[in-house]
Design a protein around this motif. Structure first.
Motif, PDB file in Angstrom:
ATOM      1  N   ASP A 116      60.553  33.676  25.407  1.00 20.53           N
ATOM      2  CA  ASP A 116      60.392  34.001  24.097  1.00 20.53           C
ATOM      3  C   ASP A 116      60.698  35.186  24.213  1.00 20.53           C
ATOM      4  OD1 ASP A 116      60.493  33.016  22.112  1.00 20.53           O
ATOM      5  OD2 ASP A 116      58.294  32.593  21.279  1.00 20.53           O
ATOM      6  N   TRP A 117      61.408  35.592  23.815  1.00 19.39           N
ATOM      7  CA  TRP A 117      62.016  37.261  24.000  1.00 19.39           C
ATOM      8  C   TRP A 117      62.260  37.550  22.186  1.00 19.39           C
ATOM      9  CZ3 TRP A 117      65.542  35.930  28.144  1.00 19.39           C
ATOM     10  CH2 TRP A 117      65.044  36.088  29.762  1.00 19.39           C
ATOM     11  N   ASN A 118      62.796  38.638  21.982  1.00 22.33           N
ATOM     12  CA  ASN A 118      62.295  38.811  20.650  1.00 22.33           C
ATOM     13  C   ASN A 118      63.544  39.019  19.801  1.00 22.33           C
ATOM     14  OD1 ASN A 118      62.050  40.781  18.436  1.00 22.33           O
ATOM     15  ND2 ASN A 118      62.702  42.777  19.225  1.00 22.33           N
ATOM     16  N   PHE A 119      63.593  37.198  19.876  1.00 21.11           N
ATOM     17  CA  PHE A 119      65.631  37.086  19.431  1.00 21.11           C
ATOM     18  C   PHE A 119      65.201  37.190  18.009  1.00 21.11           C
ATOM     19  CE2 PHE A 119      64.203  34.024  22.664  1.00 21.11           C
ATOM     20  CZ  PHE A 119      65.178  34.368  23.591  1.00 21.11           C
ATOM     21  N   VAL A 120      66.555  37.869  17.127  1.00 20.41           N
ATOM     22  CA  VAL A 120      67.282  37.798  15.755  1.00 20.41           C
ATOM     23  C   VAL A 120      68.042  36.918  15.647  1.00 20.41           C
ATOM     24  CG1 VAL A 120      67.886  40.005  14.203  1.00 20.41           C
ATOM     25  CG2 VAL A 120      66.522  40.025  15.893  1.00 20.41           C
ATOM     26  N   PRO A 121      68.106  35.858  15.635  1.00 17.59           N
ATOM     27  CA  PRO A 121      69.608  34.605  15.262  1.00 17.59           C
ATOM     28  C   PRO A 121      70.481  35.540  14.043  1.00 17.59           C
ATOM     29  CG  PRO A 121      67.443  33.247  14.600  1.00 17.59           C
ATOM     30  CD  PRO A 121      66.545  35.321  14.786  1.00 17.59           C
ATOM     31  N   VAL A 122      71.315  35.274  14.027  1.00 16.95           N
ATOM     32  CA  VAL A 122      71.970  35.841  13.437  1.00 16.95           C
ATOM     33  C   VAL A 122      73.417  34.700  13.044  1.00 16.95           C
ATOM     34  CG1 VAL A 122      71.994  38.025  13.821  1.00 16.95           C
ATOM     35  CG2 VAL A 122      73.647  36.580  15.316  1.00 16.95           C
TER      36      VAL A 122
END
Ligand code: FEO
Length: 393
Positions: A116-122
């Motif tokens: 669970d990394w530092n995801f930034v959904p775009v």
């Protein structure tokens, strides 16, 4: 590291040895490349990684050329392991760096790495500022995975298109204008015919959507093969053409044979097609590369399949062809079947049914000859070829 344009750099890997891809599904006679890109602005952004077996080489290159600790963000345009495969090893070194990807990309990365990394959904139209440039994201859902997207770099006007517009091709330099144009287009077409053919309705829609964004495109930088730097829109125009019920008018005959009876029938049919002013290519499916056959089928107007009968059906090399024709969802092509037999003779009928089931228009009843064809049989097959060729006009 090679400068692509302004603040965009290539630092991928060339795989001269690659001969099969997607496991063993696809032949790659000219190798491939795993193109990753670095955008050096106020922030340093890495776009995509390389296939897992090369992760150590990749980390070495990154460390030497960039310094892994200097990476401020990672864009994963598509997490198939040839692009996302080295992410796990990279994130061990920089575990808190943000990963920009689609929502489906988050699912895919979590599914592959269970982290669970530092995801930034775009999503399409989202923009992040990295200094002088912005990165604008364009979702490419199901072209060809659910997570796929492209990233556009403002200022340098570089479109990082991932698989789209790529080729499994290992060139001497990474730029299209320095490569053999014939080889580039052979591989770009093969890539489209084998990987993207089933997705043509989506591709047409997406090309229209991308054109409507009105973004100036100076360079198209895919994840495999050469970077389109000279008249880059040419490959978009080709995709538009190939995605619109493309064919080049000729017939491809694919057959398998045990004692050459079916081969003789194939050649007699080919003669008939030529007599009628048409043209054709013949492939023995048991000795030819299936990816190359599918490339030719994609550019054909007519598809003829032939086999002798064995165990009440057709020879097994035709099974893969029938399966792939259905999977590739061809539009606007016509087909027919033929074969030889000794007693029961089901193969041509089964091939004909397979073509119909795959959405190919079949107007002619299949043609068969018992044991070795006589001159009269071959004359009949030639007339069959003539009739098929005329049906394509
Ligand atoms: Fe969809 Fe190049 O991987």
């Amino acid at each position: 590291m090679i400068q692509v344009k302004d603040n965009v750099y290539w630092l991928g890997l060339k795989d001269w040895d690659l001969r099969r891809f997607h496991g063993h599904e696809l032949s790659t006679h000219r190798g491939s490349t795993y193109n990753t890109y670095l955008i050096r602005d106020e922030k340093t952004i890495l776009v995509d990684t390389v296939w897992t077996p090369y992760q150590n080489d990749f980390l070495d290159i990154l460390e030497k050329e960039v310094g892994i600790a200097n990476i401020d963000g990672i864009v994963i345009n598509h997490n198939e392991p040839d692009h996302g495969g080295s992410l796990g090893a990279l994130m061990e070194r920089i575990p808190n760096v943000p990963i920009y990807c689609t929502k489906r990309g988050v699912d895919s990365i979590k599914g592959h790495f269970h982290m669970d990394w530092n995801f930034v959904p775009v999503k399409t139209g989202d923009k992040i500022n990295i200094g002088k440039s912005d990165l604008i994201f364009v979702e490419m859902t199901m072209i060809h995975w659910p997570d796929s997207m492209m990233t556009y770099v403002t200022g340098s006007n570089v479109l990082l298109s991932n698989d789209a517009f790529g080729q499994h091709y290992c060139p001497k330099t990474i730029f299209q204008d320095e490569a053999d144009e014939c080889e580039v287009y052979q591989e770009a077409f093969k890539y489209f015919a084998n990987i993207l053919a089933p997705l043509t309705p989506l591709i047409r829609k997406k090309i229209a959507e991308v054109k409507a964004l009105n973004l100036p495109v100076d360079v198209i930088a895919p994840s495999h093969g050469v970077i389109w730097r000279k008249n880059p829109m040419q490959i978009i125009e080709k995709y538009d053409l190939w995605a619109n019920q493309y064919d080049e008018g000729f017939v491809t005959i694919v057959y398998d044979t045990m004692y050459n009876a079916t081969k003789k029938i194939a050649e007699a049919i080919a003669k008939g097609i030529e007599n009628a002013g048409g043209s054709c290519k013949l492939f023995n499916s048991s000795t030819s590369d299936i990816s190359d056959i599918l490339t030719e089928l994609f550019r054909s107007k007519g598809i003829l399949l032939g086999s002798c009968t064995v165990n009440n059906g057709y020879l097994r090399s035709l099974s893969g062809i029938v399966h792939e024709i259905k999977g590739h969802k061809y539009k606007g092509k016509k087909g027919a079947a033929f074969g030889s037999y000794g007693w029961s003779g089901e193969a041509p009928k089964r091939l004909s049914e397979g073509l119909k089931d795959a959405g190919i228009q079949v107007d002619l009843e299949p043609i068969s000859c018992i044991y070795q064809p006589t001159p009269a049989d071959l004359e009949k097959c030639t007339r069959f070829g003539q009739e098929f060729a005329k049906s394509l006009l």
